[in-house]
Motif scaffolding. Structure first.
Motif, PDB file in Angstrom:
ATOM      1  N   ASN A 169       0.767  -1.043  -0.025  1.00 34.67           N
ATOM      2  CA  ASN A 169       0.031  -0.008   0.046  1.00 34.67           C
ATOM      3  C   ASN A 169       0.890   1.389   0.001  1.00 34.67           C
ATOM      4  OD1 ASN A 169      -2.416  -1.577   0.034  1.00 34.67           O
ATOM      5  ND2 ASN A 169      -2.572  -1.262   2.331  1.00 34.67           N
ATOM      6  N   ILE A 170       1.808   1.268   0.905  1.00 35.06           N
ATOM      7  CA  ILE A 170       2.739   2.265   0.810  1.00 35.06           C
ATOM      8  C   ILE A 170       3.417   2.675  -0.598  1.00 35.06           C
ATOM      9  CG2 ILE A 170       4.914   3.524   1.916  1.00 35.06           C
ATOM     10  CD1 ILE A 170       3.836   2.015   4.592  1.00 35.06           C
ATOM     11  N   GLN A 171       3.957   1.490  -1.008  1.00 33.62           N
ATOM     12  CA  GLN A 171       4.741   1.558  -2.348  1.00 33.62           C
ATOM     13  C   GLN A 171       3.943   2.224  -3.244  1.00 33.62           C
ATOM     14  OE1 GLN A 171       8.072   0.265  -3.052  1.00 33.62           O
ATOM     15  NE2 GLN A 171       7.540   1.944  -4.459  1.00 33.62           N
ATOM     16  N   ALA A 172       2.466   1.852  -3.355  1.00 33.07           N
ATOM     17  CA  ALA A 172       1.725   2.300  -4.526  1.00 33.07           C
ATOM     18  C   ALA A 172       1.381   3.952  -3.995  1.00 33.07           C
ATOM     19  CB  ALA A 172       0.309   1.775  -4.331  1.00 33.07           C
ATOM     20  N   GLN A 173       1.330   4.328  -2.744  1.00 26.77           N
ATOM     21  CA  GLN A 173       1.405   5.631  -2.749  1.00 26.77           C
ATOM     22  C   GLN A 173       2.529   6.572  -3.104  1.00 26.77           C
ATOM     23  OE1 GLN A 173      -0.074   6.684   1.520  1.00 26.77           O
ATOM     24  NE2 GLN A 173      -0.645   4.612   1.668  1.00 26.77           N
ATOM     25  N   ILE A 174       3.920   5.957  -2.797  1.00 28.02           N
ATOM     26  CA  ILE A 174       4.897   6.445  -3.104  1.00 28.02           C
ATOM     27  C   ILE A 174       5.326   6.541  -4.802  1.00 28.02           C
ATOM     28  CG2 ILE A 174       7.559   6.127  -3.156  1.00 28.02           C
ATOM     29  CD1 ILE A 174       7.461   5.024  -0.336  1.00 28.02           C
ATOM     30  N   ASP A 175       4.711   5.451  -5.460  1.00 31.87           N
ATOM     31  CA  ASP A 175       4.769   5.498  -6.846  1.00 31.87           C
ATOM     32  C   ASP A 175       4.072   6.638  -7.345  1.00 31.87           C
ATOM     33  OD1 ASP A 175       6.494   3.465  -6.878  1.00 31.87           O
ATOM     34  OD2 ASP A 175       5.277   1.970  -7.420  1.00 31.87           O
ATOM     35  N   VAL A 220      10.411  11.159   2.646  1.00 29.83           N
ATOM     36  CA  VAL A 220      10.655  12.306   1.726  1.00 29.83           C
ATOM     37  C   VAL A 220       9.221  12.355   0.862  1.00 29.83           C
ATOM     38  CG1 VAL A 220      11.792  12.872  -0.466  1.00 29.83           C
ATOM     39  CG2 VAL A 220      13.034  12.231   1.456  1.00 29.83           C
ATOM     40  N   PHE A 221       8.765  11.329   0.105  1.00 28.84           N
ATOM     41  CA  PHE A 221       7.731  11.262  -0.736  1.00 28.84           C
ATOM     42  C   PHE A 221       6.303  11.537  -0.063  1.00 28.84           C
ATOM     43  CE2 PHE A 221      11.204   8.809  -3.310  1.00 28.84           C
ATOM     44  CZ  PHE A 221      11.315   9.859  -4.086  1.00 28.84           C
ATOM     45  N   LEU A 222       6.206  10.886   0.779  1.00 30.00           N
ATOM     46  CA  LEU A 222       4.804  11.164   1.830  1.00 30.00           C
ATOM     47  C   LEU A 222       4.833  11.945   2.811  1.00 30.00           C
ATOM     48  CD1 LEU A 222       3.849   7.199   1.931  1.00 30.00           C
ATOM     49  CD2 LEU A 222       3.907   8.664  -0.187  1.00 30.00           C
ATOM     50  N   ASN A 223       5.855  12.387   3.455  1.00 33.03           N
ATOM     51  CA  ASN A 223       5.693  13.233   4.663  1.00 33.03           C
ATOM     52  C   ASN A 223       6.493  14.648   4.337  1.00 33.03           C
ATOM     53  OD1 ASN A 223       4.750  11.264   5.887  1.00 33.03           O
ATOM     54  ND2 ASN A 223       6.606  10.636   6.959  1.00 33.03           N
ATOM     55  N   GLY A 224       7.346  14.733   3.428  1.00 26.99           N
ATOM     56  CA  GLY A 224       7.915  15.976   3.117  1.00 26.99           C
ATOM     57  C   GLY A 224       8.908  16.737   4.083  1.00 26.99           C
ATOM     58  N   ARG A 225       9.345  15.826   5.143  1.00 24.45           N
ATOM     59  CA  ARG A 225      10.371  16.214   6.038  1.00 24.45           C
ATOM     60  C   ARG A 225      11.592  14.942   6.367  1.00 24.45           C
ATOM     61  NH1 ARG A 225       8.034  20.568   8.086  1.00 24.45           N
ATOM     62  NH2 ARG A 225       9.480  20.925   9.237  1.00 24.45           N
ATOM     63  N   THR A 226      12.615  15.295   6.249  1.00 23.49           N
ATOM     64  CA  THR A 226      13.522  14.108   6.073  1.00 23.49           C
ATOM     65  C   THR A 226      14.826  14.675   6.782  1.00 23.49           C
ATOM     66  OG1 THR A 226      14.576  12.088   4.860  1.00 23.49           O
ATOM     67  CG2 THR A 226      14.453  14.344   3.817  1.00 23.49           C
ATOM     68  N   VAL A 227      15.922  13.671   6.638  1.00 25.06           N
ATOM     69  CA  VAL A 227      17.514  13.949   7.023  1.00 25.06           C
ATOM     70  C   VAL A 227      18.156  13.456   5.801  1.00 25.06           C
ATOM     71  CG1 VAL A 227      16.958  14.027   9.449  1.00 25.06           C
ATOM     72  CG2 VAL A 227      17.652  11.931   8.399  1.00 25.06           C
ATOM     73  N   CYS A 228      19.387  13.408   6.019  1.00 27.31           N
ATOM     74  CA  CYS A 228      20.549  12.966   5.067  1.00 27.31           C
ATOM     75  C   CYS A 228      20.227  11.734   4.319  1.00 27.31           C
ATOM     76  CB  CYS A 228      21.977  13.180   5.559  1.00 27.31           C
ATOM     77  SG  CYS A 228      22.542  12.241   6.897  1.00 27.31           S
ATOM     78  N   GLN A 229      20.053  10.625   5.151  1.00 27.44           N
ATOM     79  CA  GLN A 229      19.662   9.302   4.843  1.00 27.44           C
ATOM     80  C   GLN A 229      18.462   9.213   3.908  1.00 27.44           C
ATOM     81  OE1 GLN A 229      21.732   6.717   4.727  1.00 27.44           O
ATOM     82  NE2 GLN A 229      20.434   5.085   4.332  1.00 27.44           N
ATOM     83  N   GLY A 230      17.387  10.102   4.161  1.00 25.26           N
ATOM     84  CA  GLY A 230      16.122  10.085   3.343  1.00 25.26           C
ATOM     85  C   GLY A 230      16.443  10.707   2.065  1.00 25.26           C
ATOM     86  N   TYR A 231      17.225  11.930   2.019  1.00 22.19           N
ATOM     87  CA  TYR A 231      17.573  12.822   1.017  1.00 22.19           C
ATOM     88  C   TYR A 231      18.109  11.698  -0.138  1.00 22.19           C
ATOM     89  CZ  TYR A 231      16.186  17.453   2.464  1.00 22.19           C
ATOM     90  OH  TYR A 231      15.735  18.508   2.570  1.00 22.19           O
ATOM     91  N   SER A 232      19.483  11.083   0.580  1.00 24.34           N
ATOM     92  CA  SER A 232      20.318  10.195  -0.343  1.00 24.34           C
ATOM     93  C   SER A 232      19.495   9.030  -1.071  1.00 24.34           C
ATOM     94  CB  SER A 232      21.428   9.702   0.485  1.00 24.34           C
ATOM     95  OG  SER A 232      21.996  10.835   0.896  1.00 24.34           O
ATOM     96  N   ALA A 233      18.457   8.477  -0.197  1.00 25.09           N
ATOM     97  CA  ALA A 233      17.874   7.274  -0.623  1.00 25.09           C
ATOM     98  C   ALA A 233      16.704   7.709  -1.732  1.00 25.09           C
ATOM     99  CB  ALA A 233      16.905   6.732   0.730  1.00 25.09           C
ATOM    100  N   ALA A 234      16.085   8.742  -1.502  1.00 25.40           N
ATOM    101  CA  ALA A 234      15.309   9.579  -2.495  1.00 25.40           C
ATOM    102  C   ALA A 234      15.938   9.909  -3.909  1.00 25.40           C
ATOM    103  CB  ALA A 234      14.326  10.703  -2.126  1.00 25.40           C
ATOM    104  N   ALA A 235      17.141  10.290  -3.600  1.00 21.58           N
ATOM    105  CA  ALA A 235      17.841  10.585  -4.807  1.00 21.58           C
ATOM    106  C   ALA A 235      18.037   9.136  -5.629  1.00 21.58           C
ATOM    107  CB  ALA A 235      18.989  11.281  -4.518  1.00 21.58           C
ATOM    108  N   CYS A 236      18.669   8.325  -5.014  1.00 20.83           N
ATOM    109  CA  CYS A 236      18.583   6.927  -5.808  1.00 20.83           C
ATOM    110  C   CYS A 236      17.463   6.255  -6.514  1.00 20.83           C
ATOM    111  CB  CYS A 236      19.123   5.990  -4.739  1.00 20.83           C
ATOM    112  SG  CYS A 236      20.997   5.937  -4.599  1.00 20.83           S
ATOM    113  N   TYR A 237      16.467   6.661  -5.785  1.00 19.76           N
ATOM    114  CA  TYR A 237      14.975   6.292  -6.440  1.00 19.76           C
ATOM    115  C   TYR A 237      15.018   6.981  -7.625  1.00 19.76           C
ATOM    116  CZ  TYR A 237      10.272   4.273  -6.290  1.00 19.76           C
ATOM    117  OH  TYR A 237       9.271   3.948  -6.643  1.00 19.76           O
TER     118      TYR A 237
END
Length: 382
Positions: free
Chosen positions: A148-154, A200-217
């Motif tokens: 369900n979360i994956q579908a929201q992110i996509d 990042v994609f659902l909450n819009g608030r993160t730290v370095c790990q979240g930014y880096s992971a989202a960039a990879c995505y």
């Protein structure tokens, strides 16, 4: 012990005959392990349930995977496939703990979007013996919750991707990823799920790990190889990205590119000092701490300043002055980078110390930020 050097930023409001200067430093945040799942095709329940046979081929495109020997690649594929399918017990073909640890770190680096695990437990062999580890990932949600979360992110990501042309250059794609993540996700050390892409994609608030992971995505969706680089800055654990653009490797730190990261009280701006930079650019403040090698990044072809015509190896007051004038007229920031200390000092002295910026703008006041270690000067006109 590595010497930690503080990166100096001088933020100032300059009025002719009156200067006020402030110094700020950055910081890093503690990271936790975070594996990731990524698929070029739209999400489907069947894709997860059947453990795609293309996993090995898919991993062949990943940076950290390709730093491993053949035995470790096999373990990587075994573990990755089990995680994708959310298996409770995954048999891997090694009992060497160092191999297992290295493989998990490589999966973390390559697959920044597995948001549903939090570590592992493991033991030698199965119930009836064996020569390898049996690994039990610690899942933070059920498979249905994950789906369900994956579908929201996509849904969010697919909407964002409509903003960038598939025919855009590698540089244009990298700038879009950098700007999009800074503009759409605030830095917040107290944010929930901040070690994964949910933040990042659902909450819009993160730290370095979240930014880096989202960039990879996002880079994966754009067909560009990237990985998360684990390391440290002067204030502790940190993460940034390695990205392959036009056949050359560059480094990108989205966290440090968010001006509000260092000064939460200021308006958020995109700081381009960390977009597609060299290893030398980060050497004084970023320290790689990974079990896999990170290549030396040396070219500047796709560096922001080179691409945007704002990189100077000699003192060129007329060219810089024209950039300042255009920024003033259009109400946008102008940032210039100097290729050496002599050019930086001459540019700073001419435009700021001697207030010659007044030759190019119809004002006696100037907001600016100095990045001495990076030899960057940013003039603010927004």
């Amino acid at each position: 012990m590595k010497k930690r050097l503080f990166k100096l930023r001088i933020i100032a409001l300059l009025t002719v005959f009156s200067v006020s200067v402030f110094s700020l430093t950055g910081c890093g945040w503690l990271l936790t392990g975070c594996l990731a799942l990524l698929d070029d095709e739209p999400y489907s329940e069947e894709a997860y349930e059947t453990a795609p046979s293309s996993n090995s081929t898919y991993n062949n495109e990943k940076y950290a995977y390709n730093t491993l020997d053949e035995q470790s690649k096999r373990v990587y594929n075994e573990l990755y496939e089990g995680i994708v399918n959310m298996e409770d017990e995954i048999d891997i073909s090694t009992s060497d703990e160092s191999v297992f640890v290295k493989v998990t770190e490589c999966i973390d680096a390559d697959h920044g979007d597995i948001f549903y695990t939090d570590g592992y437990s493991y033991y030698i062999g199965g119930l009836f013996g064996g020569s390898g580890f049996t690994v039990s990932p610690v899942y933070t949600m059920t498979k249905q919750e994950r789906n369900n979360i994956q579908a929201q992110i996509d849904g969010v990501v697919n909407s964002w991707l409509t903003e960038i042309s598939p025919d855009a250059s590698d540089y244009e794609k990298s700038r879009w990823v950098y700007e999009t993540l800074i503009n759409r996700a605030d830095y917040d050390s107290q944010s929930s799920d901040n070690q994964n892409i949910i933040s990042v994609f659902l909450n819009g608030r993160t730290v370095c790990q979240g930014y880096s992971a989202a960039a990879c995505y996002l880079f994966d969706k754009l067909g560009i190889q990237s990985c998360i680089v684990p390391g440290n800055t002067e204030d502790g654990p940190h993460a940034w990205n390695l990205v392959l653009l036009d056949g050359q490797y560059y480094l990108m730190d989205i966290t440090w590119g968010n001006s509000a990261y260092e000064d939460s009280g200021s308006a958020k701006r995109v700081n381009y000092a960390y977009l597609n930079v060299t290893s030398e650019d980060l050497a004084a403040t970023h320290f790689v701490e990974s079990s896999f090698p990170i290549p030396e990044c040396v070219v500047i072809d796709d560096n922001y300043y080179n691409q945007e015509g704002c990189y100077f190896t000699t003192f060129e007051p007329d060219r810089v002055g024209k950039l300042i004038h255009n920024g003033y007229v259009n109400g946008v920031d102008v940032s210039v980078k100097c290729g050496n200390n002599e050019t930086y000092e001459k540019t700073k002295t001419y435009f700021i110390d001697n207030t010659n910026f007044t030759k190019y703008v119809n004002t006696s006041k100037l907001n600016y930020t100095l990045y001495p270690e990076d030899r960057i000067i940013t003039f603010h006109f927004e």
